[in-house]
Design an enzyme around this catalytic site. Structure first.
Site, PDB file in Angstrom:
ATOM      1  N   GLY A  84     -54.950  -9.922 -32.105  1.00 13.89           N
ATOM      2  CA  GLY A  84     -53.876 -10.776 -31.423  1.00 13.89           C
ATOM      3  C   GLY A  84     -52.785 -10.208 -32.016  1.00 13.89           C
ATOM      4  O   GLY A  84     -52.625  -9.694 -33.090  1.00 13.89           O
ATOM      5  N   HIS A  98     -52.281 -19.322 -33.770  1.00 15.75           N
ATOM      6  CA  HIS A  98     -51.836 -18.412 -34.936  1.00 15.75           C
ATOM      7  C   HIS A  98     -50.775 -17.682 -34.272  1.00 15.75           C
ATOM      8  O   HIS A  98     -49.744 -17.445 -34.773  1.00 15.75           O
ATOM      9  CB  HIS A  98     -53.093 -17.549 -35.503  1.00 15.75           C
ATOM     10  CG  HIS A  98     -52.563 -16.358 -36.168  1.00 15.75           C
ATOM     11  ND1 HIS A  98     -52.966 -16.361 -37.613  1.00 15.75           N
ATOM     12  CD2 HIS A  98     -51.608 -15.261 -35.755  1.00 15.75           C
ATOM     13  CE1 HIS A  98     -52.369 -15.153 -38.099  1.00 15.75           C
ATOM     14  NE2 HIS A  98     -51.593 -14.436 -37.177  1.00 15.75           N
ATOM     15  N   GLU A  99     -51.181 -16.937 -33.147  1.00 15.99           N
ATOM     16  CA  GLU A  99     -49.954 -16.231 -32.277  1.00 15.99           C
ATOM     17  C   GLU A  99     -48.953 -17.180 -31.821  1.00 15.99           C
ATOM     18  O   GLU A  99     -47.518 -16.686 -31.826  1.00 15.99           O
ATOM     19  CB  GLU A  99     -50.449 -15.592 -30.768  1.00 15.99           C
ATOM     20  CG  GLU A  99     -51.844 -14.672 -31.611  1.00 15.99           C
ATOM     21  CD  GLU A  99     -51.585 -13.497 -32.416  1.00 15.99           C
ATOM     22  OE1 GLU A  99     -50.498 -13.030 -32.517  1.00 15.99           O
ATOM     23  OE2 GLU A  99     -52.568 -13.270 -33.207  1.00 15.99           O
ATOM     24  N   HIS A 113     -46.103 -17.364 -34.354  1.00 20.88           N
ATOM     25  CA  HIS A 113     -45.250 -16.169 -34.498  1.00 20.88           C
ATOM     26  C   HIS A 113     -43.995 -16.525 -33.639  1.00 20.88           C
ATOM     27  O   HIS A 113     -42.897 -16.089 -33.769  1.00 20.88           O
ATOM     28  CB  HIS A 113     -45.919 -14.932 -34.098  1.00 20.88           C
ATOM     29  CG  HIS A 113     -47.028 -14.411 -35.073  1.00 20.88           C
ATOM     30  ND1 HIS A 113     -46.414 -13.911 -36.323  1.00 20.88           N
ATOM     31  CD2 HIS A 113     -48.142 -13.944 -35.189  1.00 20.88           C
ATOM     32  CE1 HIS A 113     -47.603 -13.322 -37.140  1.00 20.88           C
ATOM     33  NE2 HIS A 113     -48.442 -13.440 -36.446  1.00 20.88           N
ATOM     34  N   GLN A 150     -43.742  -9.305 -33.540  1.00 20.47           N
ATOM     35  CA  GLN A 150     -44.396  -8.521 -34.743  1.00 20.47           C
ATOM     36  C   GLN A 150     -43.955  -7.044 -34.282  1.00 20.47           C
ATOM     37  O   GLN A 150     -44.065  -6.192 -35.396  1.00 20.47           O
ATOM     38  CB  GLN A 150     -45.920  -8.461 -34.651  1.00 20.47           C
ATOM     39  CG  GLN A 150     -46.449  -9.980 -35.161  1.00 20.47           C
ATOM     40  CD  GLN A 150     -47.784 -10.318 -35.039  1.00 20.47           C
ATOM     41  OE1 GLN A 150     -48.420 -10.440 -34.186  1.00 20.47           O
ATOM     42  NE2 GLN A 150     -48.344  -9.925 -36.349  1.00 20.47           N
ATOM     43  N   CYS A 164     -53.610 -11.309 -40.559  1.00 18.39           N
ATOM     44  CA  CYS A 164     -52.402 -11.237 -39.612  1.00 18.39           C
ATOM     45  C   CYS A 164     -51.971  -9.674 -39.971  1.00 18.39           C
ATOM     46  O   CYS A 164     -51.802  -9.223 -41.196  1.00 18.39           O
ATOM     47  CB  CYS A 164     -51.542 -12.114 -40.039  1.00 18.39           C
ATOM     48  SG  CYS A 164     -50.005 -11.761 -38.947  1.00 18.39           S
ATOM     49  N   LEU A 165     -51.713  -8.934 -38.750  1.00 22.34           N
ATOM     50  CA  LEU A 165     -51.375  -7.639 -38.855  1.00 22.34           C
ATOM     51  C   LEU A 165     -50.008  -7.372 -39.736  1.00 22.34           C
ATOM     52  O   LEU A 165     -49.663  -6.667 -40.191  1.00 22.34           O
ATOM     53  CB  LEU A 165     -51.201  -7.004 -37.441  1.00 22.34           C
ATOM     54  CG  LEU A 165     -52.506  -6.645 -36.713  1.00 22.34           C
ATOM     55  CD1 LEU A 165     -52.344  -6.255 -35.383  1.00 22.34           C
ATOM     56  CD2 LEU A 165     -53.442  -5.864 -37.747  1.00 22.34           C
TER      57      LEU A 165
HETATM   58 NI    NI Z   1     -50.412 -12.655 -37.088  1.00 24.00          NI
END
Ligand code: NI
Length: 188
Positions: A46, A155-156, A159, A51, A113-114
């Site tokens: 995701g 989660h997304e 962000h 991000q 998370c990236l």
């Molecule tokens: Ni994330």
């Protein structure tokens, strides 16, 4: 097609509250293509636009499930021989997503998370939720979500409010995670 740079904590831009998409134009399509390229390259399941530094309410998700209709692949690793199914791409795009009725029941997943590389921690979130979003043409969709998809979209969505999964942890655990990140960055 382009892979964009992924912002990493504690980059202050990750705390931005993203703004709604109003123009469903070619620029939005390019952003989404680049987000998929970036996410698949990382790899991750995701990614939110912020991000890659774009403060718009856009998410891409691909849980990349195993394709059980395909021929299993044979492989050897660690000295043992086994079969596994290749994963299939299931790209999903969410523009201006909203969570409508999160369940009281929670479920716990070990999240990563990236933007917080190599850090994993258990987070509790509503087990199911209904999500309303727009696609690239602006058409509105709604769907009930559960399991990993429900967790991933929440989660997304965080962000988009400038919240990272480590913000759900105790201050002690969050500070440990941030220190570990800083150490890894210095070592690299
Ligand atoms: Ni994330």
């Amino acid at each position: 097609m382009a892979i964009r740079e992924i912002l990493e904590a504690p980059d202050p831009r990750l705390k931005t509250v993203s703004t709604p998409v109003e123009k469903f134009d070619d620029e939005l399509k390019t952003l989404v293509e680049d987000m998929f390229d970036t996410m698949y390259d990382a790899p991750g399941i995701g990614l939110a636009a912020i991000q890659v530094g774009v403060p718009l309410r856009v998410l891409v998700i691909d849980l990349q499930p195993e394709d059980t209709d395909a021929e299993p692949e044979e492989c050897d690793h660690g000295g043992h021989h086994h079969h596994h199914y290749p994963t299939k791409k299931e790209p999903r795009i969410f523009v201006n997503p909203e969570i409508l009725d999160p369940s009281e029941e929670l479920s716990t997943y070990q999240e990563g998370c990236l933007s917080v590389p190599d850090i994993y921690a258990d987070v509790d979130r509503p087990a199911t939720c209904r999500v309303r979003w727009q696609d690239l043409d602006g058409t509105v969709h709604e769907e009930d979500m559960e399991g990993l998809l429900a967790t991933c979209i929440q989660h997304e969505m965080d962000h988009l409010e400038g919240i990272l999964f480590i913000d759900h942890l105790s201050r002690l655990k969050r500070n440990m995670a941030l220190k570990k990140l800083e150490k890894a960055r210095k070592a690299a």
